[in-house]
Design a protein around this motif. Structure first.
Motif, PDB file in Angstrom:
ATOM      1  N   LEU A 196       0.860  -1.173   0.000  1.00 55.33           N
ATOM      2  CA  LEU A 196       0.000   0.000   0.000  1.00 55.33           C
ATOM      3  C   LEU A 196       0.899   1.226   0.000  1.00 55.33           C
ATOM      4  CD1 LEU A 196      -1.927  -1.849   2.560  1.00 55.33           C
ATOM      5  CD2 LEU A 196      -3.329  -0.587   0.934  1.00 55.33           C
ATOM      6  N   TYR A 197       0.450   2.293  -0.676  1.00 56.64           N
ATOM      7  CA  TYR A 197       1.285   3.475  -0.865  1.00 56.64           C
ATOM      8  C   TYR A 197       0.706   4.651  -0.083  1.00 56.64           C
ATOM      9  CZ  TYR A 197       3.499   0.696  -4.445  1.00 56.64           C
ATOM     10  OH  TYR A 197       4.173  -0.309  -5.085  1.00 56.64           O
ATOM     11  N   LEU A 198       1.585   5.384   0.587  1.00 54.55           N
ATOM     12  CA  LEU A 198       1.179   6.478   1.447  1.00 54.55           C
ATOM     13  C   LEU A 198       2.285   7.510   1.513  1.00 54.55           C
ATOM     14  CD1 LEU A 198       2.071   5.805   5.079  1.00 54.55           C
ATOM     15  CD2 LEU A 198       2.041   3.842   3.522  1.00 54.55           C
ATOM     16  N   ASN A 199       2.021   8.579   2.238  1.00 57.14           N
ATOM     17  CA  ASN A 199       3.072   9.515   2.598  1.00 57.14           C
ATOM     18  C   ASN A 199       2.998   9.760   4.090  1.00 57.14           C
ATOM     19  OD1 ASN A 199       0.561  11.155   1.839  1.00 57.14           O
ATOM     20  ND2 ASN A 199       1.757  12.630   3.005  1.00 57.14           N
ATOM     21  N   THR A 200       4.139   9.969   4.701  1.00 61.12           N
ATOM     22  CA  THR A 200       4.180  10.320   6.109  1.00 61.12           C
ATOM     23  C   THR A 200       5.478  11.035   6.402  1.00 61.12           C
ATOM     24  OG1 THR A 200       3.965   9.496   8.386  1.00 61.12           O
ATOM     25  CG2 THR A 200       5.191   8.110   6.850  1.00 61.12           C
TER      26      THR A 200
END
Length: 254
Positions: A196-200
């Motif tokens: 799964l792809y995200l930003n943080t």
């Protein structure tokens, strides 16, 4: 790099709309992969100084939706912090460290629906969420459908301490020390068979499906007619959201 957490424990409300079944109806065939925000450069949005991750995720959602429509809207640091203050009690004040206590995701979503949140614009700019629904974070198909159909998923994690000290992918390994550091909110904007792809914390990141199943304690599909559908009248995939919004409203009035 300093990395702040700030998602408080989930608040359960039996009135929360359940989204998995409606998503299965509107998107019976799930794309094998989707990524609505590839190669985006993400701001930190002050999450190295304050526990504003629940509002960083809001800013990430707006950036994802509008970017998919080729007109990206990027909230400022001040707008993210103003939105954080709006959902905390006592209100968060950057000059008063004791007020930096984090926020509850359900409170953020309810505020967004009812009163709107600050965003770039005039008189002043306001972002409004059309509705939201809970998703079982252990249902891979429901998470995939929400990302593919709605442009992403707003989730909460009970995050292991090691995740706060590495730039590596978040993959579950039961043999390592997975002691929990605290709660963290993130916006999932893509998936494939493995990740799964995200930003943080100002960086692009991946987390594994096993990690999600182990550490995700809440997940919500968000419906934004303002940012996701109204630009073209339909979402970038061409699906009308009116029926879903109508069903959500009918359920909330029942």
């Amino acid at each position: 790099m300093i990395r702040k957490l700030g998602k408080l424990a989930p608040k359960r409300d039996p009135r929360t709309f359940r989204m998995s079944a409606p998503l299965a109806s509107v998107l019976p065939v799930i794309p094998p992969s989707t990524n609505w925000a590839p190669n985006v450069s993400w701001p930190m949005w002050c999450n190295d100084r304050y526990g504003c991750c629940t509002q960083v995720s809001v800013a990430s959602a707006i950036r994802t939706w509008t970017g998919a429509a080729q007109a990206p809207v990027l909230l400022t640091d001040d707008q993210v912090l103003a939105n954080y203050s709006a959902v905390t009690s006592p209100p968060f004040d950057p000059d008063q460290p004791a007020t930096d206590r984090g926020a509850v995701e359900l409170d953020v979503l309810n505020r967004w629906v009812r009163y709107g949140l600050a965003m770039p614009g005039t008189q002043p700019g306001r972002s409004y969420l059309s509705g939201y629904g809970a998703i079982d974070p252990r249902s891979r198909q429901s998470i995939q459908r929400a990302i593919a159909f709605l442009g992403g998923v707003y989730i909460g994690l009970s995050l292991p301490e090691w995740c706060c000290a590495t730039d590596d992918d978040w993959a579950y390994d039961p043999s390592r020390d997975n002691s929990i550091a605290g709660g963290h909110a993130v916006w999932l904007h893509g998936y494939d068979a493995d990740w799964l792809y995200l930003n943080t914390w100002g960086q692009r990141r991946r987390l594994s499906w096993e990690f999600l199943a182990q550490f995700c304690d809440e997940a919500y599909g968000l419906v934004s007619r303002q940012h996701w559908s109204d630009i073209h009248g339909v979402s970038p995939r061409g699906e009308a959201l009116d029926a879903l919004v109508a069903e959500m409203k009918a359920a909330s009035n029942a």
